[in-house]
Design an enzyme around this catalytic site. Structure first.
Site, PDB file in Angstrom:
ATOM      1  N   ARG A 209      25.043  23.735  22.334  1.00 49.81           N
ATOM      2  CA  ARG A 209      23.701  23.837  21.925  1.00 49.81           C
ATOM      3  C   ARG A 209      22.207  23.696  21.824  1.00 49.81           C
ATOM      4  NH1 ARG A 209      26.564  27.421  22.493  1.00 49.81           N
ATOM      5  NH2 ARG A 209      27.679  28.322  20.929  1.00 49.81           N
ATOM      6  N   GLU A 238      16.796  29.960  20.652  1.00 47.63           N
ATOM      7  CA  GLU A 238      17.139  30.991  21.241  1.00 47.63           C
ATOM      8  C   GLU A 238      16.925  32.084  19.913  1.00 47.63           C
ATOM      9  OE1 GLU A 238      20.851  30.610  23.210  1.00 47.63           O
ATOM     10  OE2 GLU A 238      20.190  28.165  23.306  1.00 47.63           O
ATOM     11  N   HIS A 255      20.747  29.864  28.622  1.00 52.13           N
ATOM     12  CA  HIS A 255      22.286  29.370  27.826  1.00 52.13           C
ATOM     13  C   HIS A 255      23.200  30.543  28.631  1.00 52.13           C
ATOM     14  CE1 HIS A 255      24.462  29.263  23.882  1.00 52.13           C
ATOM     15  NE2 HIS A 255      25.524  29.783  25.007  1.00 52.13           N
TER      16      HIS A 255
HETATM   17  N1  LIG Z   1      26.302  26.870  27.932  1.00 55.51           N
HETATM   18  C1  LIG Z   1      27.173  27.548  27.287  1.00 55.51           C
HETATM   19  O1  LIG Z   1      27.079  28.672  27.774  1.00 55.51           O
HETATM   20  C2  LIG Z   1      27.900  27.200  26.343  1.00 55.51           C
HETATM   21  C3  LIG Z   1      27.569  26.651  25.723  1.00 55.51           C
HETATM   22  N2  LIG Z   1      29.408  25.721  25.450  1.00 55.51           N
HETATM   23  C4  LIG Z   1      29.059  24.880  23.849  1.00 55.51           C
HETATM   24  O2  LIG Z   1      29.246  23.776  24.085  1.00 55.51           O
HETATM   25  C5  LIG Z   1      30.225  23.286  22.735  1.00 55.51           C
HETATM   26  C6  LIG Z   1      31.572  22.723  23.564  1.00 55.51           C
HETATM   27  O3  LIG Z   1      32.087  23.328  24.064  1.00 55.51           O
HETATM   28  P1  LIG Z   1      33.669  22.796  24.258  1.00 55.51           P
HETATM   29  O4  LIG Z   1      33.644  21.495  25.013  1.00 55.51           O
HETATM   30  O5  LIG Z   1      34.969  23.995  24.508  1.00 55.51           O
HETATM   31  O6  LIG Z   1      34.233  22.587  22.542  1.00 55.51           O
HETATM   32  P2  LIG Z   1      35.471  21.557  22.607  1.00 55.51           P
HETATM   33  O7  LIG Z   1      35.530  21.656  21.191  1.00 55.51           O
HETATM   34  O8  LIG Z   1      36.779  21.256  23.527  1.00 55.51           O
HETATM   35  O9  LIG Z   1      34.718  20.002  22.384  1.00 55.51           O
HETATM   36  C7  LIG Z   1      33.802  19.385  21.556  1.00 55.51           C
HETATM   37  C8  LIG Z   1      34.049  17.933  22.014  1.00 55.51           C
HETATM   38  O10 LIG Z   1      33.204  17.221  20.638  1.00 55.51           O
HETATM   39  C9  LIG Z   1      33.605  16.667  20.234  1.00 55.51           C
HETATM   40  N3  LIG Z   1      32.274  16.002  19.656  1.00 55.51           N
HETATM   41  C10 LIG Z   1      32.674  16.409  18.116  1.00 55.51           C
HETATM   42  N4  LIG Z   1      31.516  16.091  17.552  1.00 55.51           N
HETATM   43  C11 LIG Z   1      30.781  14.686  18.014  1.00 55.51           C
HETATM   44  C12 LIG Z   1      29.575  13.801  18.338  1.00 55.51           C
HETATM   45  N5  LIG Z   1      28.839  13.420  17.262  1.00 55.51           N
HETATM   46  N6  LIG Z   1      29.805  12.908  18.965  1.00 55.51           N
HETATM   47  C13 LIG Z   1      30.856  13.529  20.615  1.00 55.51           C
HETATM   48  N7  LIG Z   1      31.289  14.120  20.392  1.00 55.51           N
HETATM   49  C14 LIG Z   1      31.797  14.927  19.392  1.00 55.51           C
HETATM   50  C15 LIG Z   1      34.816  16.880  19.501  1.00 55.51           C
HETATM   51  O11 LIG Z   1      35.961  16.360  19.141  1.00 55.51           O
HETATM   52  C16 LIG Z   1      35.701  17.858  20.473  1.00 55.51           C
HETATM   53  O12 LIG Z   1      35.998  16.633  21.199  1.00 55.51           O
HETATM   54  C17 LIG Z   1      30.816  24.650  22.156  1.00 55.51           C
HETATM   55  O13 LIG Z   1      30.722  24.521  21.367  1.00 55.51           O
HETATM   56  C18 LIG Z   1      29.649  25.437  22.167  1.00 55.51           C
HETATM   57  O14 LIG Z   1      28.550  25.490  21.295  1.00 55.51           O
HETATM   58  C19 LIG Z   1      30.245  26.262  24.963  1.00 55.51           C
HETATM   59  C20 LIG Z   1      30.111  27.063  25.907  1.00 55.51           C
HETATM   60  C21 LIG Z   1      29.358  27.569  27.024  1.00 55.51           C
HETATM   61  O1  LIG Z   2      30.996  30.070  24.925  1.00 58.47           O
HETATM   62  C1  LIG Z   2      30.320  29.789  24.415  1.00 58.47           C
HETATM   63  O2  LIG Z   2      30.341  28.633  23.352  1.00 58.47           O
HETATM   64  C2  LIG Z   2      29.046  30.113  24.475  1.00 58.47           C
HETATM   65  O3  LIG Z   2      28.168  29.270  24.523  1.00 58.47           O
HETATM   66  C3  LIG Z   2      29.015  31.031  25.608  1.00 58.47           C
HETATM   67  O4  LIG Z   2      28.362  30.685  26.835  1.00 58.47           O
HETATM   68  C4  LIG Z   2      28.099  31.625  24.962  1.00 58.47           C
HETATM   69  O5  LIG Z   2      28.097  32.990  25.997  1.00 58.47           O
HETATM   70  P1  LIG Z   2      27.404  34.035  24.960  1.00 58.47           P
HETATM   71  O6  LIG Z   2      28.705  34.977  24.410  1.00 58.47           O
HETATM   72  O7  LIG Z   2      26.001  34.024  24.147  1.00 58.47           O
HETATM   73  O8  LIG Z   2      27.310  35.453  26.113  1.00 58.47           O
END
Ligand SMILES: NC(=O)C1=CN([C@@H]2O[C@H](COP(=O)(O)OP(=O)(O)OC[C@H]3O[C@@H](n4cnc5c(N)ncnc54)[C@H](O)[C@@H]3O)[C@@H](O)[C@H]2O)C=CC1
Ligand SMILES: O=C(O)C(=O)[C@H](O)COP(=O)(O)O
Length: 376
Positions: A209, A238, A255
Protein backbone atom coordinates in the site's frame (compact mmCIF):
# COMPACT_ATOMS: atom_id res chain seq x y z
CA UNK A 1 -31.55 -11.27 -6.42
CA UNK A 2 -29.73 -8.05 -7.38
CA UNK A 3 -25.97 -8.50 -7.50
CA UNK A 4 -24.11 -5.20 -7.75
CA UNK A 5 -20.59 -5.77 -9.06
CA UNK A 6 -17.53 -3.66 -9.72
CA UNK A 7 -17.26 -3.53 -13.52
CA UNK A 8 -13.56 -4.44 -13.24
CA UNK A 9 -14.25 -7.87 -11.76
CA UNK A 10 -13.74 -10.55 -14.43
CA UNK A 11 -15.66 -13.83 -14.74
CA UNK A 12 -18.72 -12.54 -12.90
CA UNK A 13 -21.20 -13.62 -15.57
CA UNK A 14 -20.11 -17.29 -15.76
CA UNK A 15 -19.91 -17.59 -11.97
CA UNK A 16 -22.81 -15.50 -10.67
CA UNK A 17 -25.08 -15.43 -13.74
CA UNK A 18 -27.30 -18.26 -12.42
CA UNK A 19 -27.67 -16.64 -9.02
CA UNK A 20 -29.32 -13.35 -9.90
CA UNK A 21 -29.27 -10.17 -11.98
CA UNK A 22 -25.80 -8.77 -12.35
CA UNK A 23 -25.50 -4.99 -12.32
CA UNK A 24 -22.00 -3.72 -13.18
CA UNK A 25 -21.00 -0.42 -11.54
CA UNK A 26 -17.99 1.88 -11.36
CA UNK A 27 -16.49 0.94 -8.00
CA UNK A 28 -14.67 4.25 -7.53
CA UNK A 29 -17.82 6.40 -7.89
CA UNK A 30 -20.42 4.03 -6.42
CA UNK A 31 -23.14 5.86 -4.48
CA UNK A 32 -25.54 4.94 -1.67
CA UNK A 33 -28.41 5.42 -4.11
CA UNK A 34 -27.01 2.78 -6.46
CA UNK A 35 -26.54 0.34 -3.61
CA UNK A 36 -29.97 0.86 -2.01
CA UNK A 37 -31.71 -2.15 -3.61
CA UNK A 38 -28.77 -4.55 -3.82
CA UNK A 39 -28.92 -8.02 -2.24
CA UNK A 40 -25.26 -8.71 -2.89
CA UNK A 41 -22.40 -6.23 -3.28
CA UNK A 42 -19.11 -7.35 -4.84
CA UNK A 43 -16.32 -4.77 -4.74
CA UNK A 44 -12.63 -4.25 -5.40
CA UNK A 45 -10.13 -2.15 -3.47
CA UNK A 46 -11.36 1.21 -4.77
CA UNK A 47 -14.80 1.16 -3.09
CA UNK A 48 -15.14 2.50 0.45
CA UNK A 49 -17.64 0.15 2.05
CA UNK A 50 -18.99 1.95 5.11
CA UNK A 51 -22.09 3.39 6.78
CA UNK A 52 -22.24 6.21 4.25
CA UNK A 53 -22.54 3.73 1.39
CA UNK A 54 -24.75 1.12 3.04
CA UNK A 55 -27.03 2.78 5.59
CA UNK A 56 -29.87 3.17 3.07
CA UNK A 57 -29.89 -0.53 2.22
CA UNK A 58 -31.86 -2.88 4.45
CA UNK A 59 -31.70 -6.03 2.39
CA UNK A 60 -28.00 -6.63 1.84
CA UNK A 61 -27.17 -10.33 2.36
CA UNK A 62 -23.49 -10.37 1.50
CA UNK A 63 -20.56 -8.08 0.77
CA UNK A 64 -17.53 -9.56 -0.93
CA UNK A 65 -14.23 -7.95 -1.88
CA UNK A 66 -12.13 -9.77 -4.50
CA UNK A 67 -8.98 -8.49 -2.85
CA UNK A 68 -6.44 -9.43 -0.24
CA UNK A 69 -6.50 -6.03 1.49
CA UNK A 70 -9.56 -5.00 3.52
CA UNK A 71 -8.52 -1.45 4.42
CA UNK A 72 -11.34 -0.08 2.22
CA UNK A 73 -14.01 -1.92 4.23
CA UNK A 74 -15.45 -0.88 7.60
CA UNK A 75 -15.52 -4.37 9.05
CA UNK A 76 -16.88 -3.17 12.39
CA UNK A 77 -19.87 -1.56 10.70
CA UNK A 78 -20.63 -4.73 8.71
CA UNK A 79 -20.38 -6.84 11.87
CA UNK A 80 -22.68 -4.45 13.78
CA UNK A 81 -25.26 -4.86 11.03
CA UNK A 82 -24.71 -8.62 10.78
CA UNK A 83 -23.91 -8.36 7.10
CA UNK A 84 -21.71 -11.32 6.12
CA UNK A 85 -18.43 -10.28 4.52
CA UNK A 86 -15.57 -12.07 2.89
CA UNK A 87 -12.47 -11.02 1.04
CA UNK A 88 -10.16 -13.25 -0.99
CA UNK A 89 -7.01 -13.81 1.05
CA UNK A 90 -4.14 -15.14 -1.00
CA UNK A 91 -5.96 -14.82 -4.34
CA UNK A 92 -3.26 -12.72 -5.97
CA UNK A 93 -0.28 -13.64 -3.79
CA UNK A 94 1.50 -15.52 -6.59
CA UNK A 95 0.94 -12.57 -8.92
CA UNK A 96 2.50 -10.14 -6.43
CA UNK A 97 5.38 -12.50 -5.66
CA UNK A 98 6.20 -12.93 -9.34
CA UNK A 99 5.80 -9.20 -9.99
CA UNK A 100 8.33 -8.34 -7.25
CA UNK A 101 10.72 -11.04 -8.45
CA UNK A 102 10.50 -9.92 -12.09
CA UNK A 103 11.04 -6.29 -11.00
CA UNK A 104 14.22 -7.35 -9.21
CA UNK A 105 15.45 -9.22 -12.31
CA UNK A 106 14.71 -6.13 -14.41
CA UNK A 107 16.67 -3.87 -12.03
CA UNK A 108 19.56 -6.33 -12.04
CA UNK A 109 19.68 -6.23 -15.83
CA UNK A 110 19.30 -2.45 -16.02
CA UNK A 111 22.12 -1.75 -13.58
CA UNK A 112 24.30 -4.67 -14.61
CA UNK A 113 24.26 -5.82 -11.01
CA UNK A 114 23.18 -9.48 -10.78
CA UNK A 115 20.36 -10.49 -8.45
CA UNK A 116 22.26 -13.69 -7.71
CA UNK A 117 24.31 -13.09 -4.56
CA UNK A 118 22.16 -10.28 -3.19
CA UNK A 119 20.29 -10.45 0.11
CA UNK A 120 16.59 -9.61 0.02
CA UNK A 121 14.65 -8.41 3.07
CA UNK A 122 10.92 -9.08 3.06
CA UNK A 123 8.83 -6.95 5.38
CA UNK A 124 5.54 -8.76 6.06
CA UNK A 125 5.73 -12.53 5.68
CA UNK A 126 2.09 -13.31 4.91
CA UNK A 127 0.69 -14.46 1.58
CA UNK A 128 2.42 -12.02 -0.77
CA UNK A 129 5.69 -11.80 1.18
CA UNK A 130 5.91 -15.58 1.29
CA UNK A 131 5.17 -15.84 -2.45
CA UNK A 132 7.99 -13.37 -3.14
CA UNK A 133 10.34 -15.31 -0.86
CA UNK A 134 9.40 -18.53 -2.67
CA UNK A 135 10.49 -17.14 -6.05
CA UNK A 136 13.71 -15.75 -4.61
CA UNK A 137 14.61 -18.91 -2.71
CA UNK A 138 13.88 -21.05 -5.78
CA UNK A 139 16.51 -18.95 -7.56
CA UNK A 140 18.95 -19.39 -4.65
CA UNK A 141 18.70 -15.91 -3.16
CA UNK A 142 19.17 -15.37 0.56
CA UNK A 143 15.97 -14.01 2.07
CA UNK A 144 15.51 -12.31 5.45
CA UNK A 145 11.97 -12.21 6.81
CA UNK A 146 10.61 -9.52 9.13
CA UNK A 147 7.19 -10.05 10.65
CA UNK A 148 6.95 -9.41 14.40
CA UNK A 149 3.31 -10.50 14.45
CA UNK A 150 3.95 -13.88 12.85
CA UNK A 151 7.06 -14.30 15.02
CA UNK A 152 4.98 -13.72 18.17
CA UNK A 153 2.35 -16.17 16.92
CA UNK A 154 5.01 -18.91 16.81
CA UNK A 155 5.44 -19.18 13.04
CA UNK A 156 8.33 -21.68 12.76
CA UNK A 157 10.31 -19.70 10.15
CA UNK A 158 13.28 -17.55 11.19
CA UNK A 159 12.57 -13.87 11.53
CA UNK A 160 14.85 -10.87 11.93
CA UNK A 161 14.23 -7.32 13.09
CA UNK A 162 13.57 -4.50 10.66
CA UNK A 163 16.90 -3.02 11.77
CA UNK A 164 18.69 -6.19 10.64
CA UNK A 165 16.99 -5.95 7.27
CA UNK A 166 17.99 -2.29 7.01
CA UNK A 167 21.59 -3.21 7.79
CA UNK A 168 21.94 -6.40 5.74
CA UNK A 169 19.52 -6.42 2.83
CA UNK A 170 20.51 -5.17 -0.61
CA UNK A 171 16.84 -5.20 -1.64
CA UNK A 172 13.83 -4.51 0.60
CA UNK A 173 10.38 -5.65 -0.55
CA UNK A 174 7.30 -4.46 1.36
CA UNK A 175 4.32 -6.80 1.93
CA UNK A 176 2.40 -5.46 4.91
CA UNK A 177 -1.24 -4.36 5.17
CA UNK A 178 -1.86 -0.68 5.85
CA UNK A 179 -2.58 -0.16 9.54
CA UNK A 180 -2.78 3.22 11.20
CA UNK A 181 -2.74 2.38 14.90
CA UNK A 182 -1.18 -0.12 17.27
CA UNK A 183 2.26 -1.40 18.09
CA UNK A 184 2.91 -2.65 14.56
CA UNK A 185 1.28 0.12 12.58
CA UNK A 186 2.56 0.36 9.05
CA UNK A 187 1.49 3.85 7.98
CA UNK A 188 4.75 5.59 7.08
CA UNK A 189 6.75 2.63 8.39
CA UNK A 190 9.32 3.98 5.95
CA UNK A 191 9.40 7.61 7.08
CA UNK A 192 12.11 10.14 6.29
CA UNK A 193 14.48 8.87 8.99
CA UNK A 194 14.21 5.27 7.84
CA UNK A 195 14.53 6.19 4.18
CA UNK A 196 17.66 8.21 4.93
CA UNK A 197 19.07 5.24 6.86
CA UNK A 198 18.78 2.82 3.92
CA UNK A 199 22.10 1.16 3.11
CA UNK A 200 23.91 2.62 0.08
CA UNK A 201 22.55 1.23 -3.22
CA UNK A 202 19.43 -0.30 -1.67
CA UNK A 203 16.61 -1.29 -4.01
CA UNK A 204 13.22 -0.61 -2.42
CA UNK A 205 10.15 -2.38 -3.81
CA UNK A 206 6.63 -1.44 -2.72
CA UNK A 207 3.70 -3.52 -3.94
CA UNK A 208 1.54 -3.39 -0.81
CA UNK A 209 0.00 0.00 0.00
CA UNK A 210 1.30 3.44 -0.95
CA UNK A 211 1.20 5.01 2.48
CA UNK A 212 3.52 2.42 4.00
CA UNK A 213 6.17 4.81 2.63
CA UNK A 214 5.96 8.55 3.31
CA UNK A 215 5.84 9.58 -0.35
CA UNK A 216 6.81 13.24 0.25
CA UNK A 217 9.82 12.09 2.24
CA UNK A 218 10.66 9.57 -0.47
CA UNK A 219 10.85 12.36 -3.04
CA UNK A 220 13.10 14.38 -0.75
CA UNK A 221 15.43 11.49 0.04
CA UNK A 222 15.58 10.15 -3.50
CA UNK A 223 16.52 13.60 -4.84
CA UNK A 224 19.51 13.52 -2.50
CA UNK A 225 20.33 9.84 -3.05
CA UNK A 226 20.63 8.65 -6.59
CA UNK A 227 22.02 5.36 -5.28
CA UNK A 228 18.53 4.25 -4.14
CA UNK A 229 16.50 2.45 -6.79
CA UNK A 230 12.70 2.31 -6.49
CA UNK A 231 10.00 0.00 -7.78
CA UNK A 232 6.61 1.50 -6.94
CA UNK A 233 3.33 -0.18 -7.77
CA UNK A 234 1.34 1.61 -5.06
CA UNK A 235 1.15 5.28 -4.17
CA UNK A 236 -0.09 7.64 -1.52
CA UNK A 237 -3.20 9.41 -2.76
CA UNK A 238 -4.19 6.87 -5.42
CA UNK A 239 -5.49 7.42 -8.05
CA UNK A 240 -3.42 10.61 -8.18
CA UNK A 241 0.15 9.84 -7.14
CA UNK A 242 2.49 12.75 -6.44
CA UNK A 243 3.55 13.64 -9.99
CA UNK A 244 7.16 14.33 -8.96
CA UNK A 245 7.54 10.81 -7.58
CA UNK A 246 6.69 8.82 -10.69
CA UNK A 247 9.81 9.82 -12.70
CA UNK A 248 12.00 9.03 -9.68
CA UNK A 249 11.01 5.35 -9.73
CA UNK A 250 12.86 2.89 -11.95
CA UNK A 251 9.63 0.98 -12.46
CA UNK A 252 6.29 2.65 -11.87
CA UNK A 253 2.91 0.95 -12.26
CA UNK A 254 -0.69 1.75 -11.21
CA UNK A 255 -1.38 -0.83 -8.46
CA UNK A 256 -1.36 -3.84 -10.75
CA UNK A 257 1.16 -6.13 -9.04
CA UNK A 258 -1.72 -8.48 -8.27
CA UNK A 259 -3.18 -8.31 -11.77
CA UNK A 260 -2.60 -11.77 -13.15
CA UNK A 261 -5.48 -13.45 -14.91
CA UNK A 262 -5.20 -16.33 -12.45
CA UNK A 263 -5.18 -13.93 -9.47
CA UNK A 264 -8.22 -12.01 -10.65
CA UNK A 265 -10.09 -15.22 -11.47
CA UNK A 266 -9.25 -16.69 -8.06
CA UNK A 267 -10.54 -13.51 -6.38
CA UNK A 268 -13.94 -13.70 -8.10
CA UNK A 269 -14.07 -17.47 -7.62
CA UNK A 270 -13.47 -17.24 -3.87
CA UNK A 271 -16.39 -14.83 -3.55
CA UNK A 272 -18.55 -17.19 -5.61
CA UNK A 273 -17.69 -20.05 -3.25
CA UNK A 274 -18.41 -17.91 -0.18
CA UNK A 275 -21.76 -16.71 -1.50
CA UNK A 276 -22.80 -20.26 -2.46
CA UNK A 277 -21.92 -21.42 1.03
CA UNK A 278 -23.94 -18.61 2.57
CA UNK A 279 -26.93 -19.42 0.34
CA UNK A 280 -26.46 -23.10 1.07
CA UNK A 281 -26.15 -24.06 -2.60
CA UNK A 282 -23.52 -26.20 -4.27
CA UNK A 283 -20.68 -24.29 -5.94
CA UNK A 284 -20.58 -26.36 -9.12
CA UNK A 285 -18.40 -24.14 -11.32
CA UNK A 286 -14.69 -24.74 -11.81
CA UNK A 287 -11.90 -22.18 -11.72
CA UNK A 288 -9.89 -24.08 -14.36
CA UNK A 289 -12.72 -23.78 -16.88
CA UNK A 290 -12.46 -20.00 -16.69
CA UNK A 291 -8.85 -19.58 -17.77
CA UNK A 292 -7.87 -19.52 -21.45
CA UNK A 293 -4.84 -21.48 -22.65
CA UNK A 294 -1.61 -19.49 -22.74
CA UNK A 295 -0.54 -18.24 -26.17
CA UNK A 296 2.88 -19.93 -25.98
CA UNK A 297 2.50 -23.70 -25.86
CA UNK A 298 5.97 -24.53 -24.54
CA UNK A 299 9.50 -23.19 -24.58
CA UNK A 300 12.26 -25.68 -25.23
CA UNK A 301 15.43 -24.89 -23.31
CA UNK A 302 18.75 -25.86 -24.88
CA UNK A 303 20.67 -25.10 -21.67
CA UNK A 304 19.77 -24.29 -18.09
CA UNK A 305 19.10 -20.54 -18.10
CA UNK A 306 21.48 -17.99 -16.64
CA UNK A 307 20.04 -14.79 -15.12
CA UNK A 308 19.71 -13.03 -18.45
CA UNK A 309 17.88 -16.00 -19.97
CA UNK A 310 15.69 -16.26 -16.88
CA UNK A 311 14.60 -12.68 -17.40
CA UNK A 312 13.82 -13.51 -21.03
CA UNK A 313 11.61 -16.38 -19.86
CA UNK A 314 9.93 -14.13 -17.30
CA UNK A 315 9.29 -11.56 -20.03
CA UNK A 316 7.37 -14.16 -22.05
CA UNK A 317 4.93 -14.13 -19.17
CA UNK A 318 5.16 -10.47 -18.19
CA UNK A 319 7.05 -7.58 -19.68
CA UNK A 320 7.07 -5.07 -16.84
CA UNK A 321 8.75 -2.48 -19.07
CA UNK A 322 5.59 -2.18 -21.18
CA UNK A 323 3.39 -1.34 -18.18
CA UNK A 324 6.01 1.03 -16.80
CA UNK A 325 6.18 2.91 -20.10
CA UNK A 326 2.42 3.12 -20.48
CA UNK A 327 2.02 4.39 -16.92
CA UNK A 328 4.61 7.15 -17.37
CA UNK A 329 2.88 8.22 -20.57
CA UNK A 330 -0.65 8.25 -19.20
CA UNK A 331 -0.78 8.78 -15.43
CA UNK A 332 -1.20 12.54 -15.77
CA UNK A 333 -4.18 12.19 -18.13
CA UNK A 334 -7.63 12.63 -16.64
CA UNK A 335 -8.45 9.30 -14.92
CA UNK A 336 -5.14 8.02 -16.29
CA UNK A 337 -4.43 5.78 -13.29
CA UNK A 338 -7.83 4.10 -13.27
CA UNK A 339 -8.07 3.88 -17.05
CA UNK A 340 -4.85 1.92 -17.25
CA UNK A 341 -6.07 -0.41 -14.50
CA UNK A 342 -9.44 -0.87 -16.17
CA UNK A 343 -7.98 -1.67 -19.58
CA UNK A 344 -5.13 -3.73 -18.23
CA UNK A 345 -4.28 -6.88 -20.23
CA UNK A 346 -3.86 -9.22 -17.33
CA UNK A 347 -0.66 -11.12 -17.49
CA UNK A 348 -0.36 -14.85 -16.79
CA UNK A 349 1.51 -16.45 -13.92
CA UNK A 350 4.69 -18.49 -14.46
CA UNK A 351 2.60 -21.68 -14.18
CA UNK A 352 0.96 -20.88 -17.54
CA UNK A 353 4.28 -21.32 -19.35
CA UNK A 354 5.49 -24.86 -19.91
CA UNK A 355 9.22 -25.39 -20.24
CA UNK A 356 10.82 -28.38 -21.88
CA UNK A 357 14.34 -29.51 -21.02
CA UNK A 358 16.17 -32.82 -21.03
CA UNK A 359 18.23 -32.61 -17.83
CA UNK A 360 15.59 -32.37 -15.12
CA UNK A 361 17.77 -32.05 -12.03
CA UNK A 362 19.57 -28.99 -13.44
CA UNK A 363 16.32 -27.12 -13.77
CA UNK A 364 14.28 -28.27 -10.76
CA UNK A 365 14.59 -24.73 -9.50
CA UNK A 366 12.47 -23.54 -12.44
CA UNK A 367 9.62 -25.78 -11.24
CA UNK A 368 10.07 -24.36 -7.76
CA UNK A 369 9.85 -20.91 -9.31
CA UNK A 370 6.43 -21.88 -10.66
CA UNK A 371 6.97 -22.75 -14.34
CA UNK A 372 5.20 -25.89 -15.41
CA UNK A 373 6.25 -28.96 -17.32
CA UNK A 374 9.99 -28.63 -16.66
CA UNK A 375 11.75 -31.85 -17.57
CA UNK A 376 8.51 -33.79 -18.19
N1 LIG B 1 -0.25 -4.13 -5.28
C1 LIG B 1 -1.20 -5.03 -5.32
O1 LIG B 1 -1.76 -5.25 -6.38
C2 LIG B 1 -1.58 -5.80 -4.10
C3 LIG B 1 -1.38 -5.29 -2.84
N2 LIG B 1 -1.70 -6.02 -1.73
C4 LIG B 1 -1.45 -5.44 -0.41
O2 LIG B 1 -0.47 -6.23 0.24
C5 LIG B 1 -0.86 -6.42 1.58
C6 LIG B 1 -0.28 -7.72 2.07
O3 LIG B 1 -0.94 -8.81 1.44
P1 LIG B 1 -0.80 -10.29 2.02
O4 LIG B 1 0.63 -10.67 2.06
O5 LIG B 1 -1.69 -11.16 1.25
O6 LIG B 1 -1.38 -10.09 3.45
P2 LIG B 1 -1.20 -11.03 4.70
O7 LIG B 1 -2.20 -10.59 5.70
O8 LIG B 1 -1.20 -12.46 4.27
O9 LIG B 1 0.28 -10.68 5.19
C7 LIG B 1 0.65 -9.46 5.74
C8 LIG B 1 1.71 -9.75 6.79
O10 LIG B 1 2.22 -8.51 7.26
C9 LIG B 1 2.52 -8.69 8.64
N3 LIG B 1 2.66 -7.40 9.30
C10 LIG B 1 1.70 -6.57 9.73
N4 LIG B 1 2.25 -5.46 10.26
C11 LIG B 1 3.60 -5.60 10.14
C12 LIG B 1 4.70 -4.79 10.50
N5 LIG B 1 4.57 -3.62 11.09
N6 LIG B 1 5.95 -5.24 10.20
C13 LIG B 1 6.13 -6.44 9.60
N7 LIG B 1 5.10 -7.26 9.28
C14 LIG B 1 3.86 -6.85 9.53
C15 LIG B 1 1.37 -9.53 9.16
O11 LIG B 1 1.69 -10.19 10.37
C16 LIG B 1 1.15 -10.49 8.00
O12 LIG B 1 1.86 -11.70 8.17
C17 LIG B 1 -2.40 -6.42 1.54
O13 LIG B 1 -2.93 -6.03 2.79
C18 LIG B 1 -2.68 -5.41 0.48
O14 LIG B 1 -2.78 -4.15 1.09
C19 LIG B 1 -2.18 -7.29 -1.84
C20 LIG B 1 -2.40 -7.84 -3.07
C21 LIG B 1 -2.17 -7.12 -4.30
O1 LIG C 1 -5.87 -7.54 -3.27
C1 LIG C 1 -5.53 -6.40 -2.92
O2 LIG C 1 -5.47 -6.02 -1.74
C2 LIG C 1 -5.13 -5.44 -3.95
O3 LIG C 1 -4.45 -4.49 -3.69
C3 LIG C 1 -5.66 -5.69 -5.33
O4 LIG C 1 -4.73 -6.23 -6.17
C4 LIG C 1 -6.18 -4.40 -5.86
O5 LIG C 1 -6.89 -4.61 -7.03
P1 LIG C 1 -8.29 -3.88 -7.26
O6 LIG C 1 -9.25 -4.49 -6.32
O7 LIG C 1 -8.13 -2.43 -6.95
O8 LIG C 1 -8.61 -4.17 -8.68
Amino acid sequence: MKILVDENMPYVEPLFGDLGDIIPVNGRTLTAEQVREADVLLVRSVTKVNAELLSGNNKLKFVGSATIGTDHVDLTYLAERNIPFSNAPGCNATAVGEFAFIAMLELAQRFNSPLKGKVVGIVGAGNTGTATAKCLQAYGIKVLLNDPIKAAEGDPRSFVSLETIMAQADIISLHVPITRTGEHKTKHLFDEARLKALKPNTWLVNCCRGDVIDNQALIKVKLQRDDLKLVLDVWEGEPTPLPELVPLAEFATPHIAGYSLEGKARGTFMLYQNLCQLLNITADKSLLDLLPTFNIKAVELATAPNEKALLQLARFVYNLRDDDKMFRNTFLNENGFDTMRKNHQHRREFSALALAYDGQSEVDWLSNLGFSGVGQ
